[in-house]
Design an enzyme around this catalytic site. Sequence first.
Site, short mmCIF file in Angstrom:
data_model
loop_
_atom_site.label_atom_id
_atom_site.label_comp_id
_atom_site.label_asym_id
_atom_site.label_seq_id
_atom_site.Cartn_x
_atom_site.Cartn_y
_atom_site.Cartn_z
CG HIS A 149 84.58 17.28 97.77
ND1 HIS A 149 85.60 16.37 98.19
CD2 HIS A 149 85.34 18.09 96.95
CE1 HIS A 149 86.73 16.71 97.50
NE2 HIS A 149 86.47 17.69 96.70
CD GLU A 214 88.82 14.84 93.62
OE1 GLU A 214 89.19 15.64 94.92
OE2 GLU A 214 88.69 15.44 92.59
CD GLU A 216 85.10 14.64 90.08
OE1 GLU A 216 84.25 15.39 89.14
OE2 GLU A 216 86.19 15.03 90.68
CG ASP A 248 89.80 15.02 89.14
OD1 ASP A 248 91.02 15.02 88.51
OD2 ASP A 248 89.60 16.15 90.02
CD GLN A 255 93.90 19.36 95.63
OE1 GLN A 255 93.92 18.03 95.47
NE2 GLN A 255 92.79 20.05 95.72
CE LYS A 268 92.09 18.25 92.56
NZ LYS A 268 91.01 17.04 92.73
CB THR A 272 90.59 12.24 84.41
OG1 THR A 272 91.46 13.45 84.86
CG2 THR A 272 89.31 12.30 84.58
CD GLU A 388 85.50 14.55 100.88
OE1 GLU A 388 84.47 14.96 101.28
OE2 GLU A 388 85.83 14.16 99.77
O1 LIG Z 1 89.04 22.93 97.97
C1 LIG Z 1 90.10 22.86 97.27
O2 LIG Z 1 90.85 23.60 97.36
C2 LIG Z 1 90.07 21.80 96.32
C3 LIG Z 1 89.25 20.71 96.27
C4 LIG Z 1 89.30 19.70 94.94
O3 LIG Z 1 89.94 18.67 95.30
C5 LIG Z 1 89.03 20.24 93.82
C6 LIG Z 1 88.12 19.48 92.75
O4 LIG Z 1 88.87 18.50 91.91
C7 LIG Z 1 86.94 19.64 92.81
C8 LIG Z 1 86.03 18.60 93.18
O5 LIG Z 1 86.21 17.24 92.77
O6 LIG Z 1 84.85 18.79 93.66
CA LIG Z 2 87.41 16.57 91.13
MG LIG Z 3 92.00 14.44 86.72
#
Ligand SMILES: O=C(O)/C=C/C(=O)CC(=O)CC(=O)O
Ligand SMILES: [Ca+2]
Ligand SMILES: [Mg+2]
Length: 442
Positions: A149, A214, A216, A248, A255, A268, A272, A388
């Site tokens: 990721h 996301e 997770e 998330d 962002q 974010k 959640t 992604e």
């Molecule tokens: O790479 C970045 O700048 C940010 C990545 C994310 O989206 C942060 C996050 O919430 C972390 C994750 O879920 O792995």
């Molecule tokens: Ca996250």
């Molecule tokens: Mg969140």
Amino acid sequence: MSRLNETHDPALQSWVASANRAGQDFTIQNLPFGVFRRAGTNEAFRGGVAIGDEIVDLAALAATGVIASETEGEAAAALAACTGPTLNDFMALGQPAWSALRLALSRALRAGSPLADAMHACLVPQAAAEFAVPARIGDYTDFYTSIHHATNVGKLFRPDNPLLPNYKWVPIGYHGRASSIGVSGQAFHRPLGQTMPPGADKPNFGPSQRLDYELELGIFIGQGNQLGSRIALDDAESHVFGLCLLNDWSARDLQAWEYQPLGPFLAKNFATTISPWIVTLEALAPFRTEWTRPAEDPQPLPYLESATLRREGAFDIQIEAWLQTAQMREAGEAGSRLSHSSFRHSYWTVSQMVTHHTVNGCGLQPGDLLGSGTESGPTPEEAGSLLELTVGGKQSLTLPNGETRRFLEDGDAVILRGYCEQAGAARIGFGEAVGRVLPAQH
Ligand SMILES: O=C(O)/C=C/C(=O)CC(=O)CC(=O)O
Ligand SMILES: [Ca+2]
Ligand SMILES: [Mg+2]
């Protein structure tokens, strides 16, 4: 394998017939904890344990007295801590108490148990229940433990420098916001915020156009640590009550504009969503697996390294993200799977997250929640976010009903699922974490 005990025996069957059904998440080997009440009532929320299609009402069970303090003192004390509207008191009791109650429930729910008649009256169908966030979450931290990721997102946000040099040394995280954590069934309004269109000289204000999920896992802290103290790596898991699913939700356009230099903020913290059920680490013991690092990568600093970690520090948990659009819902369709992966690909483990979080003396408290970070796997199909899967919104996905998506639209529901399956072990599952996008409120 030394962590296995009689509660893991794959031959165990329950007198709750639905628990023995093939493909069931809530087998007698699982016994996850949550907080519920009968839907549409003013009943008090209280602790429950999922078994098949039912919930064992732990307040009702405590009132029957069948798990008696004379014979099962530790389990009875643990049960008494599960009768209120959050599980924090139970979490604070620590691993021996969690284990004692799990064993008592496993025995009481087995086919042939003399307690079956008394316990029958303590069952509530899951379909008739509503759930609450299972703990009073004081603090919430989200990690970033999938290198896949991090690399995928890095390529989009920082093409010249996708994986920053700290990644392989530090379990990166950001402090999230507990106030917007909701339980499965959560619906939230598309967030408003600032976005900077490419080439513009000033930002726009309006609803996010790049809303994402996301995939997770959440990690609930059981016993905490004193402020100023550290949790050693091999003690870390004794501080972890269990794992849940966690979405998330992320507004990618907010962002991208706001995140430098302090990281995610309003992109974010508007919602959640977690699953109602917390699967204990004890239930997950059969699905432990070795933790490895590619030989060419730096190996962790000593405080993040141990033989136990190497042998069994990772968990093979299958995770899936599904999308149900409003059109699918109206047609009675369950939804379409967007991706699936496994937590075993994580670059950093549960124990490393806990240890790193406290290495500076930061105090964790019972009920604190850690997010694993988006658990994308090594192939593009295993990506844990739309950002992604659509390569930053450049490639649209075509769904089986012909609809297309780059990011989430109003009315979309995202359903996360998780489960563990392996030869020689009973299947256990996490159920679902479902959340739904409502139109922005202007
Ligand atoms: O790479 C970045 O700048 C940010 C990545 C994310 O989206 C942060 C996050 O919430 C972390 C994750 O879920 O792995
Ligand atoms: Ca996250
Ligand atoms: Mg969140």
